[in-house]
Design an enzyme around this catalytic site. Sequence first.
Site, PDB file in Angstrom:
ATOM      1  N   ARG A  48       1.292  -1.375  -0.258  1.00 31.69           N
ATOM      2  CA  ARG A  48       0.089  -0.047  -0.095  1.00 31.69           C
ATOM      3  C   ARG A  48       0.824   1.274  -0.180  1.00 31.69           C
ATOM      4  NH1 ARG A  48       2.925   2.135   3.566  1.00 31.69           N
ATOM      5  NH2 ARG A  48       1.056   4.131   3.679  1.00 31.69           N
ATOM      6  N   GLY A  49       0.426   2.669  -0.043  1.00 28.84           N
ATOM      7  CA  GLY A  49       0.505   3.400  -0.461  1.00 28.84           C
ATOM      8  C   GLY A  49       1.229   4.183  -1.907  1.00 28.84           C
ATOM      9  N   ALA A  50       0.785   4.906  -1.403  1.00 33.24           N
ATOM     10  CA  ALA A  50       0.482   5.717  -3.537  1.00 33.24           C
ATOM     11  C   ALA A  50       1.852   4.620  -4.270  1.00 33.24           C
ATOM     12  CB  ALA A  50       0.602   7.413  -3.304  1.00 33.24           C
ATOM     13  N   ARG A  83      -7.369  -0.360  -6.934  1.00 31.29           N
ATOM     14  CA  ARG A  83      -7.683   0.981  -5.461  1.00 31.29           C
ATOM     15  C   ARG A  83      -8.133   2.422  -6.807  1.00 31.29           C
ATOM     16  NH1 ARG A  83      -3.738   1.333  -0.845  1.00 31.29           N
ATOM     17  NH2 ARG A  83      -6.024   1.880  -0.249  1.00 31.29           N
ATOM     18  N   GLN A 187      -1.993   2.864  10.013  1.00 31.58           N
ATOM     19  CA  GLN A 187      -0.629   2.332   9.386  1.00 31.58           C
ATOM     20  C   GLN A 187       0.233   3.476  10.197  1.00 31.58           C
ATOM     21  OE1 GLN A 187      -3.546   3.183   7.921  1.00 31.58           O
ATOM     22  NE2 GLN A 187      -3.875   2.713   5.283  1.00 31.58           N
ATOM     23  N   ASP A 228      -2.271  10.910  -1.949  1.00 30.50           N
ATOM     24  CA  ASP A 228      -2.484  10.050  -2.918  1.00 30.50           C
ATOM     25  C   ASP A 228      -2.261  10.563  -3.819  1.00 30.50           C
ATOM     26  OD1 ASP A 228      -2.734   8.429  -0.139  1.00 30.50           O
ATOM     27  OD2 ASP A 228      -2.359   7.241  -1.641  1.00 30.50           O
ATOM     28  N   ASN A 238      -4.768  12.238   0.744  1.00 24.80           N
ATOM     29  CA  ASN A 238      -4.157  11.246   1.654  1.00 24.80           C
ATOM     30  C   ASN A 238      -5.266  10.783   2.204  1.00 24.80           C
ATOM     31  OD1 ASN A 238      -1.616  10.907   1.928  1.00 24.80           O
ATOM     32  ND2 ASN A 238      -2.063  11.975   3.786  1.00 24.80           N
ATOM     33  N   LYS A 239      -4.991  10.344   2.959  1.00 28.32           N
ATOM     34  CA  LYS A 239      -5.347   8.841   4.161  1.00 28.32           C
ATOM     35  C   LYS A 239      -6.628   9.799   4.958  1.00 28.32           C
ATOM     36  CE  LYS A 239      -5.131   5.305   4.701  1.00 28.32           C
ATOM     37  NZ  LYS A 239      -5.770   4.403   3.469  1.00 28.32           N
TER      38      LYS A 239
HETATM   39  O1  MRU Z   1      -4.274   3.456   1.914  1.00 20.65           O
HETATM   40  P1  MRU Z   1      -3.297   3.167   2.341  1.00 20.65           P
HETATM   41  O2  MRU Z   1      -2.466   2.863   2.954  1.00 20.65           O
HETATM   42  O3  MRU Z   1      -2.251   3.007   1.063  1.00 20.65           O
HETATM   43  O4  MRU Z   1      -2.980   4.462   2.257  1.00 20.65           O
HETATM   44  C1  MRU Z   1      -1.568   5.292   2.129  1.00 20.65           C
HETATM   45  C2  MRU Z   1      -1.245   7.283   2.194  1.00 20.65           C
HETATM   46  O5  MRU Z   1      -2.525   7.534   2.283  1.00 20.65           O
HETATM   47  C3  MRU Z   1       0.166   7.408   2.718  1.00 20.65           C
HETATM   48  O6  MRU Z   1       0.005   8.979   3.101  1.00 20.65           O
HETATM   49  C4  MRU Z   1       0.139   7.601   0.663  1.00 20.65           C
HETATM   50  O7  MRU Z   1      -0.216   7.188  -0.380  1.00 20.65           O
HETATM   51  C5  MRU Z   1       1.568   8.344   0.484  1.00 20.65           C
HETATM   52  S1  MRU Z   1       3.055   7.775   0.764  1.00 20.65           S
HETATM   53  C6  MRU Z   1       4.053   7.747   0.044  1.00 20.65           C
END
Ligand code: MRU
Length: 330
Positions: A48-50, A83, A187, A228, A238-239
């Site tokens: 996970r993470g963009a 996603r 996270q 994201d 973002n999250k």
């Molecule tokens: O749902 P996730 O864990 O994929 O969400 C991740 C985030 O919101 C991060 O802050 C974002 O992707 C940046 S990762 C460098």
Amino acid sequence: MLPNAIVWNARTGVLELLDQRALPGVERCVVCRDAEEAAQAIENMTVRGAPAIGIAAAYGVALAAPRGREAVVAAMERLARTRPTAVNLFGALSRMRSRLESAPNEALQESLLDEARRIHDGDVEANRRLGRHGAALLPQKAAVLTHCNAGAIATGGHGTALGILRSAREAGKTIQVYADETRPRLQGARLTAWELARDGFDVTLICDGMAAALMKGRKIDAVIVGADRIAANGDTANKTGTYMLAIAAAAHGVPFYAAAPRSTLDPSLPSGAEIPIEVRSDQEVRRLFDGQSVPEAVKIWNPAFDVTPAELITAIITEDGVFRAPYRFV
Ligand code: MRU
């Protein structure tokens, strides 16, 4: 040493992903042998993470190559449905599509793998550059609050928000980190706290609802988060919980920075209102802490991301430098 979150095993021809669902208790990897397994790993948040999901999807496309061009196209379509919010996924797939068009049949996998590796290496390079830009904004001794995990394991390496902290430390600065636990999937608690502690940072965990009190009660020099998807006007997805943090930062005069490589920019969207927000299962909220934490009769709304309006963002830090309002990304 942190384990790499995404590894192409050239000997066996498979993709190995650090299983982020199992952290911090267990460090294990999940092996993806085909594009479907890579797609499932993105959906179930093994990875996970963009930036990381873009990279994993690129390798996932390469995994389909032995079955021919049509299989590769089908793999791209499947991976695009995993996603919706992080634009890095679609950017990576678009690069893989262009590479597919020019790749000779006899070197299909080699060529697709080459592009996936370039996406991966390019992300690490971008993070190192944005890390240096961001580090320059921090005082010699800084206390920083972050949300979710925008670290090495959410990217190709180094990290975005956490990459800035790493770069600041490399530049001789003393960094104290506060991490929001980041409900519902934790996270911040499971990944950021683990990643930073593992890397020798001074890290303190808070519950999400404590952030405003933290800003009032202790000296916080900056809030730094990842992203994201960033629209042309700087509105930033973002999250979930990031928006609330930005409001609290503005109320307390704390600079609020979003850090992301250019692959997270989506200039095709005029504003954050057009960013598709993933709504995830109610079970993520209902069944926290290994048991039922919410009565069945209660409804749950679980958007995985929120959009912070550009006017609440002090600066957006990319590999190309530090951008301030009015944002006009092209
Ligand atoms: O749902 P996730 O864990 O994929 O969400 C991740 C985030 O919101 C991060 O802050 C974002 O992707 C940046 S990762 C460098």
